[in-house]
Scaffold this motif. Structure first.
Motif, PDB file in Angstrom:
ATOM      1  N   UNK A   8       0.838  -1.208   0.000  1.00 28.82           N
ATOM      2  CA  UNK A   8       0.000   0.000   0.000  1.00 28.82           C
ATOM      3  C   UNK A   8       0.868   1.251   0.000  1.00 28.82           C
ATOM      4  N   UNK A   9       1.933   1.240   0.795  1.00 28.71           N
ATOM      5  CA  UNK A   9       2.813   2.408   0.822  1.00 28.71           C
ATOM      6  C   UNK A   9       3.449   2.633  -0.556  1.00 28.71           C
ATOM      7  N   UNK A  10       3.848   1.548  -1.204  1.00 28.14           N
ATOM      8  CA  UNK A  10       4.449   1.672  -2.533  1.00 28.14           C
ATOM      9  C   UNK A  10       3.408   2.099  -3.556  1.00 28.14           C
TER      10      UNK A  10
ATOM     11  N   UNK B 180       3.454   5.118  -6.229  1.00 25.03           N
ATOM     12  CA  UNK B 180       3.130   4.928  -7.644  1.00 25.03           C
ATOM     13  C   UNK B 180       2.130   5.991  -8.108  1.00 25.03           C
ATOM     14  N   UNK B 181       1.140   6.283  -7.281  1.00 22.34           N
ATOM     15  CA  UNK B 181       0.130   7.292  -7.634  1.00 22.34           C
ATOM     16  C   UNK B 181       0.766   8.664  -7.815  1.00 22.34           C
ATOM     17  N   UNK B 182       1.495   9.118  -6.816  1.00 28.66           N
ATOM     18  CA  UNK B 182       2.003  10.491  -6.881  1.00 28.66           C
ATOM     19  C   UNK B 182       3.151  10.639  -7.864  1.00 28.66           C
ATOM     20  N   UNK B 183       3.972   9.619  -7.996  1.00 28.09           N
ATOM     21  CA  UNK B 183       5.086   9.720  -8.950  1.00 28.09           C
ATOM     22  C   UNK B 183       4.579   9.717 -10.381  1.00 28.09           C
TER      23      UNK B 183
ATOM     24  N   UNK C 260      -6.523   0.620  -4.563  1.00 24.53           N
ATOM     25  CA  UNK C 260      -5.796  -0.196  -3.588  1.00 24.53           C
ATOM     26  C   UNK C 260      -5.533   0.599  -2.310  1.00 24.53           C
ATOM     27  N   UNK C 261      -5.087   1.835  -2.475  1.00 21.42           N
ATOM     28  CA  UNK C 261      -4.820   2.688  -1.318  1.00 21.42           C
ATOM     29  C   UNK C 261      -6.121   3.030  -0.587  1.00 21.42           C
ATOM     30  N   UNK C 262      -7.155   3.399  -1.343  1.00 19.85           N
ATOM     31  CA  UNK C 262      -8.422   3.786  -0.735  1.00 19.85           C
ATOM     32  C   UNK C 262      -9.097   2.652  -0.004  1.00 19.85           C
TER      33      UNK C 262
ATOM     34  N   UNK D  38      -8.861  -3.357   3.579  1.00 22.43           N
ATOM     35  CA  UNK D  38      -8.839  -4.445   2.610  1.00 22.43           C
ATOM     36  C   UNK D  38      -7.459  -4.600   1.985  1.00 22.43           C
ATOM     37  N   UNK D  39      -7.133  -5.846   1.659  1.00 20.55           N
ATOM     38  CA  UNK D  39      -5.866  -6.180   1.013  1.00 20.55           C
ATOM     39  C   UNK D  39      -6.159  -6.745  -0.368  1.00 20.55           C
ATOM     40  N   UNK D  40      -5.451  -6.254  -1.364  1.00 23.88           N
ATOM     41  CA  UNK D  40      -5.689  -6.721  -2.732  1.00 23.88           C
ATOM     42  C   UNK D  40      -5.117  -8.115  -2.934  1.00 23.88           C
ATOM     43  N   UNK D  41      -5.688  -8.891  -3.853  1.00 29.35           N
ATOM     44  CA  UNK D  41      -5.127 -10.218  -4.158  1.00 29.35           C
ATOM     45  C   UNK D  41      -3.683 -10.069  -4.644  1.00 29.35           C
ATOM     46  N   UNK D  42      -2.870 -11.063  -4.342  1.00 30.26           N
ATOM     47  CA  UNK D  42      -1.487 -11.031  -4.805  1.00 30.26           C
ATOM     48  C   UNK D  42      -1.449 -11.435  -6.271  1.00 30.26           C
ATOM     49  N   UNK D  43      -0.956 -10.524  -7.103  1.00 30.96           N
ATOM     50  CA  UNK D  43      -0.752 -10.806  -8.516  1.00 30.96           C
ATOM     51  C   UNK D  43       0.590 -10.189  -8.913  1.00 30.96           C
TER      52      UNK D  43
END
Length: 412
Positions: free
Chosen positions: A338-340, A344-347, A395-397, A404-409
């Motif tokens: 989530x931190x990454x 990704x969003x801001x960069x 994912x962040x929201x 919630x945690x997103x599925x690992x892909x």
């Protein structure tokens, strides 16, 4: 998604990296990266236009010691940390986005030795890649699952087509993911490594896109390619340490986009300072002294500084996560991902905006093809579409609101 393992991997992973990059190490590799970037910047536009496979550029990375940066010293490498490698990606991106992408993918692909191979096999893989100074390309695009890996004696046969295979046409080796079709292990996904010249492996050279022209990201066709047991790194599962592959590449993207923004701003500053007159309605003597342009540059510089601060924190946190090895948990992964994703969003948004709006500062003359300012925008606009940034926002929201945690892909 529940925070449990799938049970597909029983080995206890041990990380070959401990601790994190200190000031001396970071300074050394920043200097090496800057030396390489300076060489790349000298003819970046000409090489982009020529659109040739970047063998010479890969040799440049080797010459500056950047290819074996992450290989532990005991296996013949430089023994550096991931934070150093991520800084290298950022610095290269300010000069040449294509070669920064090659380096980023190389580091992650090479790192799969630790993520996928059993501990007793890692030493041999690391020694061979160090001795050969292998550049690692990949053929793993998960939204293009057209490969068939069928049992054949003690090994397999690989058939199919894989698009967007970054580094494939210049990589000494190519890492490939494919699900087994048939036999008792049907459905199991294996990661394996083939040399670029393997019989039946055809490089199509069909990468023809707006930007990232020298990323060697064409398609690869596999026709009855033999995969021997010695080619196999391991199984792609959900053992927590092994899944650090995806947060790692997403973190590399964040550093890459930051570097492009820094490069676009630096080029814009150079152009702006070179303009000795001023706009006809301005009271300033030069464009650089005009508050209108100072305001825009100040906005860009401030936003870039904020992204840089976040990236630096996360680069160090990735070192710390990698060092945990078997002690790295799915809870750890969920929080780090989530931190990454935030980075990704801001960069992405800062990178695309700076590369686009820098023309407002530099003026109509900077749109000349001879200037090449568009190279930054073309590169980040192309690569930032790798996976939709809106899904990173979700994912962040979802984490912030509901835990919630997103599925690992291979994207999350």
């Amino acid at each position: 998604m529940s925070l449990t393992t799938t049970g597909t991997t029983t080995r206890a992973p041990r990380s070959p990296w401990t601790g994190s990059a200190g000031p001396d190490e970071l300074a050394r590799w920043k200097a090496a990266a800057q030396a390489a970037a300076d060489e790349l910047a000298a003819d970046a536009l000409e090489r982009d236009r020529a659109n040739q496979d970047p063998f010479r550029e890969v040799d440049l990375l080797r010459r500056h010691g950047l290819v074996n940066l992450l290989v532990p010293r005991e296996f013949g490498g430089e023994g550096a940390h991931w934070a150093s490698a991520l800084h290298v990606v950022r610095i290269l991106a300010a000069a040449d986005g294509s070669i920064a992408q090659l380096a980023a993918y190389h580091y992650i692909n090479q790192g799969t030795i630790a993520f996928y191979a059993a501990p007793e096999q890692q030493a041999d893989w690391f020694r061979r890649t160090a001795e050969g100074q292998w550049l690692w390309g990949d053929s793993v695009n998960p939204v293009d699952p057209t490969l068939e890996l069928t049992p054949d004696g003690d090994g397999y046969r690989l058939n199919g087509l894989k698009r967007f295979s970054t580094g494939s046409s210049v990589g000494d080796v190519i890492i490939i993911n494919a699900a087994i079709t048939g036999g008792p292990d049907e459905g199991k996904i294996l990661a394996f490594v083939l040399d670029r010249g393997r019989e039946g492996l055809e490089l199509l050279g069909d990468w023809d896109h707006l930007g990232q022209r020298l990323s060697a990201s064409g398609s690869v066709r596999y026709t009855n390619v033999r995969v021997d047991p010695t080619d196999i790194l391991g199984e792609v599962g959900e053992e927590p340490f092994s899944t650090l592959v995806t947060p790692g590449i997403q973190l590399a993207f964040g550093n890459f986009y930051l570097g492009v923004a820094q490069g676009a701003l630096a080029k814009g500053r150079e152009i702006l300072l070179g303009r000795r007159n001023a706009w006809i309605l301005s009271s300033a003597e030069t464009y650089a002294q005009d508050p209108v342009f100072q305001r825009t540059v100040g906005e860009f510089a401030s936003r870039i500084a904020a992204v840089e601060a976040l990236a630096d924190v996360l680069n160090r946190r990735y070192d710390e996560a990698i060092a945990k090895g078997a002690d790295f948990t799915l809870e750890d992964r969920a929080e780090l991902a989530v931190r990454i994703a935030e980075l990704k969003v801001v960069s992405t948004e800062v990178g695309v905006e700076v590369a686009n709006r820098i023309f407002e500062v530099t003026g109509s003359s900077s749109t000349s093809n001879q200037v090449g300012l568009d190279l930054f925008w073309r590169n980040i606009r192309t690569h930032s579409l790798h996976d939709p940034v809106d899904y990173k926002k979700i994912e962040v929201g979802a984490s912030y609101l509901l835990g919630e945690v997103q599925p690992i892909t291979l994207y999350t």
